[in-house]
Scaffold this active site. Structure first.
Site, PDB file in Angstrom:
ATOM      1  CG  ASP A 161      38.146  74.131  50.500  1.00 28.02           C
ATOM      2  OD1 ASP A 161      38.360  74.373  49.301  1.00 28.02           O
ATOM      3  OD2 ASP A 161      38.844  73.374  51.189  1.00 28.02           O
ATOM      4  CG  ASP A 195      42.158  73.368  54.028  1.00 32.83           C
ATOM      5  OD1 ASP A 195      42.793  72.676  53.222  1.00 32.83           O
ATOM      6  OD2 ASP A 195      42.276  74.609  54.080  1.00 32.83           O
ATOM      7  CG  ASP A 249      40.165  77.060  52.017  1.00 33.82           C
ATOM      8  OD1 ASP A 249      40.205  77.397  50.829  1.00 33.82           O
ATOM      9  OD2 ASP A 249      39.974  75.892  52.389  1.00 33.82           O
TER      10      ASP A 249
END
Length: 635
Positions: free
Chosen positions: A338, A525, A529
């Protein structure tokens, strides 16, 4: 009593907490093994020296009883559950040796067997102590502020919202946020950082960490039972109770193998006896066969390396949830990352305020209006906008009828008019790494705000090492627009970028790679996600505060806010898996050689005992190598 914070004193050296270690004789297994050994060593010279049997016989009996009663009891309990414990095979072999007059050899087997059991118990205890000792660091009391009064209360009685006073040299009683004061806090026990960290208002602090300088006021943000330090202990204890697929496979075949050993032992005894062999020789060969063929070392091959890796990672601020998770981390062959909060710091800052011409608002008015609408929100962009307004000492008007729509922004009534703050489309002026936010009032665009999220200092190193470990450059999966993702990808050497993804799009991107035969590590995080973390072969959440969602969905959580911990734990897992393979090879080699020696030649019982138990101890100690500090390689 007044609680006005005094000026910070001269910094004092920060004391490191001693690592908790179990004493050998504190373990029952070690005490019984010691009694067995002492009794055996006392009997040995009397036996060899030709003393009367009544002088050494009771000593041998004590050695047998002290070293063998517990595994015999456990073996009988397992037998009652219709399972065959390999420990019971050892006891039967020792008693069989004694029955044919080989009392010394049987005693040697009992002593070595008890000693190896004590070493295994000690290794397990030391592994747990390396992390569970963190609980001892949490203070039992804290100073709570009630108005102008100070009161000392048990930390277990603290509640979310309580205000604590933490003086220099005291340990912090609960997870929370600094509201006033400044001080250097030693948080190595939680994050593994080698140096104290300066904490100011707005910074998070953890229970059990040591305030070295300056007095702090801390607002409790989490129930003490749910603190990061308590979660570490819970996760490690849960991990110790789980079994990796390799271990489960070994245990599945162990039962059949153990039954096979019993059948083969009867054959090794019965066939030569039927062919006219001497009873004592046939029974001695059969007992030796039962000892050397038992899979003790094989059973011990898997869990010590994995549990050692879990404990080492925990000491360095990476919480691995289970032995299964640790094994899976070493299997990954590609990574997906991410952007916000993973490759970047996740704390955006307002870098530009751009009023629209002819709308009658300047920079301060535009920023104040946006801050009023965003004030009730907990979104990182909202916090950044409010922080920027406060930094300019602007007045933030109260808002009413606040609503937030994920991905669309917030809407609120400010001074009776409808204000909307939401992300701009890239075509509306968003460029580069900036995130552009539109501010409208009653549908009229008043201007935009530009926010930038800084790249982590270790992002390029972490992605380079992940590439080296997997042989494939990571993929960047982000919900942000392509223009914001491009500079991050360029700085970290990532060429495969997928932008403007919704959570379900990230899941599909992960599954697409899984369908292609890849084993994907996803790093996020731990909040937006979560679906991708759950869908990946292994998921790691960057969560310094250890959010509930991260702990639920990820296989591991990085408490220390360093991305280089991700490739470090992958490397640690791979070395743990290599140790498992080494252990299985060593155990298999010892069993094969000793069994063939006994069947083809003549293997003396003491040598068979030494070889069998020696391989078990060797495998156990080899698995504990990852407990060493040098086993953690963050770079």
């Amino acid at each position: 009593m007044s609680t006005t914070l005094a000026p910070a004193p001269v910094p004092a050296p920060v004391r490191r907490a001693p690592r908790r270690r179990t004493r050998v004789l504190a373990l029952p297994e070690a005490r019984w093994a010691l009694v067995s050994l002492v009794a055996f060593l006392a009997a040995l010279p009397l036996d060899v020296g030709g003393a009367p049997a009544w002088t050494y016989g009771p000593l041998y009996a004590l050695a047998y009883a002290a070293g063998g009663w517990e595994p015999a009891l456990e073996g009988l309990r397992a037998l009652r559950e219709k399972t065959l414990d390999v420990d019971l095979l050892m006891i039967v072999a020792a008693l069989g040796a004694a029955a044919i007059g080989q009392v010394l050899d049987g005693g040697l087997l009992i002593v070595i067997f008890a000693t190896s059991g004590a070493l295994e118990a000690l290794a397990t205890a030391r592994t747990a102590d390396s992390v569970r000792g963190l609980l001892d660091l949490a203070p039992t009391t804290a100073t709570r502020l009630a108005g102008d009064r100070e009161e000392t209360v048990p930390t277990a009685d603290l509640a979310v919202g309580d205000l604590l006073l933490v003086r220099p040299g005291e340990r912090i009683g609960a997870d929370g946020t600094v509201t006033d004061g400044a001080g250097e806090v030693d948080q190595a026990t939680i994050t593994g950082e080698s140096l104290p960290v300066l904490k100011r208002p707005g910074d998070d602090v953890f229970a059990g960490t040591l305030n070295g300088t300056g007095a702090l006021r801390v607002r409790v943000g989490r129930d003490p039972a749910d603190s990061v330090i308590a979660r570490i202990v819970t996760l490690v204890e849960e991990a110790s109770r789980t079994k990796a697929p390799t271990q489960l496979f070994i245990e599945k075949i162990e039962q059949r193998y153990s039954v096979g050993v019993v059948v083969a032992t009867l054959a090794v005894f019965g066939i030569p006896l039927a062919l006219g062999a001497d009873l004592t020789d046939a029974l001695l060969r059969a007992m030796t066969f039962m000892i050397v063929a038992s899979p003790c070392a094989v059973v011990l091959a898997t869990m010590p390396p994995l549990l050692s890796a879990i404990a080492n990672a925990g000491r360095h601020g990476v919480l691995v949830k289970s032995a299964v998770a640790m094994e899976r981390l070493g299997e990954i062959d590609t990574a997906a990352l991410d952007k916000t909060g993973t490759l970047t710091e996740g704390t955006p800052e307002v870098t530009a305020v751009r009023p629209s011409p002819g709308r009658g608002v300047d920079e301060d008015a535009l920023l104040a209006l946006a801050a009023a609408a965003e004030h009730p929100s907990e979104h990182p962009l909202a916090r950044a906008i409010v922080a920027a307004a406060r930094a300019r000492h602007l007045t933030i008007a109260p808002a009413a009828d606040f609503t937030a729509a994920p991905g669309r922004g917030v809407t609120a009534l400010v001074d009776g008019r409808t204000v909307h703050v939401g992300r701009a489309d890239p075509a509306e002026g968003a460029a580069g790494a900036e995130t552009t936010v539109r501010v409208t009032r009653d549908g009229t665009l008043l201007g935009t705000l530009a926010l930038t999220d800084r790249l982590r200092a270790d992002a390029a190193r972490a992605t380079a090492r992940l590439t080296a470990l997997t042989g494939t450059a990571p993929t960047l999966l982000t919900g942000d627009h392509a223009a914001a993702a491009a500079p991050v990808a360029d700085a970290t050497g990532i060429t495969d970028v997928r932008a403007a993804l919704l959570p379900e799009d990230k899941v599909e991107a992960v599954r697409e790679r899984e369908r292609a035969g890849r084993k994907v590590l996803f790093v996020g995080d731990g909040v937006n996600d979560a679906p991708a973390l759950a869908a990946a072969h292994a998921g790691v959440a960057m969560g310094r505060a250890g959010s509930d969602l991260a702990l639920e969905t990820a296989d591991a959580v990085v408490v220390r806010d360093e991305l280089t911990a991700v490739p470090a734990v992958v490397d640690l897992s791979r070395r743990a898996r290599r140790l498992v393979v080494q252990n299985l090879a060593v155990a298999g080699a010892f069993i094969t050689v000793l069994v063939l020696w006994d069947l083809i030649g003549h293997l003396p019982l003491p040598l068979g005992v030494a070889g069998h138990e020696g391989s078990t101890v060797l495998v156990g100690l080899n698995g504990l190598r990852l407990l060493r500090e040098s086993a953690w390689r963050p770079e």
